[in-house]
Scaffold this motif. Structure first.
Motif, PDB file in Angstrom:
ATOM      1  N   GLY A   1      31.070  37.500 -17.387  1.00 33.43           N
ATOM      2  CA  GLY A   1      30.319  36.242 -17.332  1.00 33.43           C
ATOM      3  C   GLY A   1      30.576  35.400 -18.570  1.00 33.43           C
ATOM      4  N   LEU A   2      30.580  36.064 -19.719  1.00 30.71           N
ATOM      5  CA  LEU A   2      30.812  35.349 -20.971  1.00 30.71           C
ATOM      6  C   LEU A   2      32.233  34.789 -21.009  1.00 30.71           C
ATOM      7  CD1 LEU A   2      28.881  34.921 -23.269  1.00 30.71           C
ATOM      8  CD2 LEU A   2      29.886  36.873 -24.436  1.00 30.71           C
TER       9      LEU A   2
ATOM     10  N   GLY B   1      32.552  31.973 -18.523  1.00 27.76           N
ATOM     11  CA  GLY B   1      31.814  30.834 -19.066  1.00 27.76           C
ATOM     12  C   GLY B   1      32.608  30.132 -20.159  1.00 27.76           C
ATOM     13  N   LEU B   2      33.206  30.931 -21.056  1.00 34.41           N
ATOM     14  CA  LEU B   2      33.994  30.329 -22.129  1.00 34.41           C
ATOM     15  C   LEU B   2      35.245  29.659 -21.572  1.00 34.41           C
ATOM     16  CD1 LEU B   2      33.533  33.021 -24.905  1.00 34.41           C
ATOM     17  CD2 LEU B   2      32.525  30.745 -24.813  1.00 34.41           C
TER      18      LEU B   2
ATOM     19  N   GLN C   1      35.292  27.966 -18.940  1.00 41.29           N
ATOM     20  CA  GLN C   1      34.858  26.625 -18.538  1.00 41.29           C
ATOM     21  C   GLN C   1      34.988  25.649 -19.718  1.00 41.29           C
ATOM     22  OE1 GLN C   1      33.598  25.307 -15.624  1.00 41.29           O
ATOM     23  NE2 GLN C   1      33.777  27.182 -14.449  1.00 41.29           N
TER      24      GLN C   1
END
Lengths: 538, 113
Positions: B71-72, B75-76, B78
């Motif tokens: 997820g991290l 997300g990064l 993005q």
């Protein structure tokens, strides 16, 4: 809460002192630059004389509100990954502004969003609609900022929420300073306040981030590990999504609705759109968005570290129980890392943030009222420019007073939530209309009215009948239940509806004669910059 | 042939004539040809991320290295894609849009005086 207060979160006198320093500095700048405010273009658009990078920093200043700094850091500290989701939506949204809106809007308009929307339509109804939605969006946003001011006061000046008079007086003082900025400085002064504030905020957040990383040997994974250890109630759940929005299907859909509003709302926020008029041309507008994207992106990376850092070093329990609740994560972290002095600095920056954003919102609303409603709807485009600026100044005072009153009433509302509502209204009422009028040839007056009012009314109604307003322990009205709509954020319904209504309205109003001349002027202007408003030099 | 000659002999306002010109049509095609697909791409990529976070939380919470989860990382990514698209657009606008837009602008504004 009182036990924690007794331990002291910094020194109120020091906090006020640093904040007063900021106010004196910015007031001096505002008075200095305000001397050259002569024309309407000076007052509303700072003579279009800012450079792209300056305006980009100011945009970052406008955008990184208390919700971004205090709200997101706090949300990550308490809810972990779900807080991070906010920041991604807030950042990605800038691509809509960069690719589809900023330059075309700069080339077409003069001072307000209404200039662009009404360009090739019937002036009066479309301007009135644009001004209405500008005022509603700005009002929600203002509420959020003033609520943030209340929370900060509670934390920093040791004035508890129960002391309505004390907090009210401080909010009134904040409002009075803000009105002074807007009256004297106009857009130029307000922009400089944003630039100073953005600089302080970015440097402050960078320093905190380095401190946090330094504590863990610059190993982010270790920060996460410590945050997990320090969050006994949630444990490893903070490292993945779902803590805040994953409970059931309704909350999952609510999250998707929120995500949609965040990504489509930014390019419809009137106070952001108005910033594009402060630069000399479209190329500088593009540069300002690029600067804003980098600064905002880097800032959100800082908040990721700060949020998990606050969980690791302060702990979610202490944050939740502190006055100001989740909004106090960043200030508490500052206290943990650098004691009273760092807390005072971070607190003053957070306060400055609110002050600057409120000033930006006020000048936008005042400009929209004076330029769209007074000059073009009431005076039918025949008001003297001096008269218009005079009306704008008076409107700023009224809005300032309303903001103070609303701020006192909204003290205990959740900041991030109120901002999310402002984004939902902006994404529903403004963005579809802006895109259609820039890119769709057949779009007409009726289409614009349908999409603005349709998006605005559906959005506000859904909010009123949402669980955010009634029926839940966390609602605004706790002892009544008229929550007929299951989602707290209306975006998922109201945004597509507004896009659809724009099309329906265009067909309903298709008897309106197509104004080929105006359409050609708008399209050619928007793409080439020919005939666009030029910078003035003094 | 000067701009004056090019436009004064035809029907309609200067703006209508420019709008109908091949050069302007090409400028519009270039702009839309870049911003529409790119907007669709980043919106799909963002929605995919939101849907993953909503409906595949277990996958997003899977650790890749240390405490860093998928997820991290996604997300990064993005953030990375936002920075990349920004840079690509600036390059495209500087090279493919600005020269044409500037030429048309000077023609029109020269003509108006």
């Amino acid at each position: 809460m009182t036990a924690y207060l007794a331990q002291g979160v910094g020194n109120p006198a020091l906090n006020i002192g640093i904040f007063a320093g900021f106010v004196v500095l910015t007031l001096a700048v505002v008075i200095y630059v305000g001397r050259s405010n002569k024309t309407a273009s000076d007052y509303y658009a700072a003579g279009r004389s800012f450079t792209g990078p300056q305006n980009g920093i100011a945009i970052a200043g406008d955008y990184l509100s208390a919700a971004s700094f205090l709200g997101i850091a706090g949300a990550i500290a308490v809810n972990g990954y779900d807080g991070f989701l906010y920041s991604i939506g807030f950042l990605v949204a800038w691509l809509v502004a960069l690719l589809l809106v900023a330059e075309l809007l700069r080339n077409t308009g003069k001072f307000t969003m209404g200039d662009v929307l009404s360009f090739r339509m019937r002036q009066r109804p479309v301007r009135a609609a644009a001004a209405t939605s500008t005022l509603v969006v700005s009002f929600f946003y203002l509420l959020a900022q003033m609520a943030g001011a209340g929370a900060l006061i509670a934390l920093l000046l040791n004035i508890p929420n129960s002391n309505t008079l004390g907090q009210g007086l401080v909010i009134a003082a904040v409002g009075a300073i803000m009105i002074t900025y807007v009256l004297i400085g106009g857009m130029k002064g307000t922009t400089w306040v944003q630039i100073i504030k953005a600089g302080l905020l970015l440097v402050g957040a960078a320093v905190l981030t380095v401190f946090v990383l330094g504590r863990f040997g610059f190993n982010f994974s270790d920060i996460l590990g410590q945050a997990v250890t320090n969050s006994p109630k949630t444990g490893e759940a903070i490292l993945g999504p779902g803590l805040q929005y994953g409970a059931d299907t309704a909350s999952k859909i609510d999250f998707i609705s929120l995500a949609l509003a965040l990504v489509l709302g930014t390019a419809g926020l009137p106070h952001i759109l108005m910033r594009f008029y402060t630069v000399p041309n479209a190329k500088e507008a593009r540069r300002s968005v690029v600067w804003a994207i980098w600064l905002i992106g880097i800032f959100y990376l800082f908040t990721l570290v700060l949020g998990y850092g606050a969980a690791a070093l302060v702990g979610p329990e202490r944050i939740r129980n502190a006055p100001g609740s989740t909004n106090s994560a960043a200030p508490l972290l500052a206290f943990e890392l650098g004691g009273e002095l760092l807390l005072g600095i971070i607190a003053a920056i957070a306060f400055a943030t609110i002050l600057a954003v409120v000033a930006g919102l006020t000048i936008t609303s005042a400009a929209s009222f004076a330029h769209d409603v007074y000059a073009n709807v009431i005076k039918k485009g025949e008001a003297a420019p001096d008269e218009e600026v005079k009306v704008a100044r008076r409107t700023a005072i009224v809005i300032g007073v309303v903001a103070i009153g609303a701020g006192i009433l909204a003290r205990n509302q959740n900041i991030a939530f109120l901002v999310a509502l402002a984004f939902a209204v902006a994404a529903s009422a403004n963005l579809p209309t802006i895109l259609y009028s820039l890119f769709w040839r057949r779009f007409n007056t009726m289409g614009a009215l349908f999409s603005i009012y349709g998006g605005l009314i559906s959005c506000v109604l859904l909010i009123i009948f949402s669980p955010a307003v009634s029926g839940r322990p966390t609602s605004m009205v706790k002892d009544a239940d008229f929550a007929l709509f299951p989602l707290a954020n209306p975006g998922l319904v109201s945004i597509p509806l507004s896009f659809l209504l724009g099309i329906v309205g265009t067909y309903v109003g298709s008897r309106e004669k197509f104004n080929g001349e105006k359409f050609a002027e708008m399209e050619v202007r928007s793409l080439t910059g020919a005939g666009s408003e030029k910078a003035i030099s003094h | 042939m000067t701009a004056m000659d090019r436009y004064s002999t035809r029907e309609g306002t200067v703006y209508e004539q420019v709008q109908a010109s091949a050069e302007f049509v090409e400028l519009r095609r270039r702009l839309r040809g870049f911003v529409f697909p790119m907007s669709a791409a980043f919106l799909v990529w963002y929605l995919a991320y939101v849907l993953l976070a909503t409906f595949a939380p277990a996958f997003m919470a899977t650790k890749v290295t240390g405490n860093i989860t998928w997820g991290l990382i996604i997300g990064l990514l993005q953030f990375v894609s936002t920075f990349v698209i920004t840079t690509l657009y600036v390059g495209y606008a500087n090279n493919r849009l600005d020269p044409v837009a500037e030429r048309l602008r000077l023609e029109i504004e020269g003509n108006e005086k």
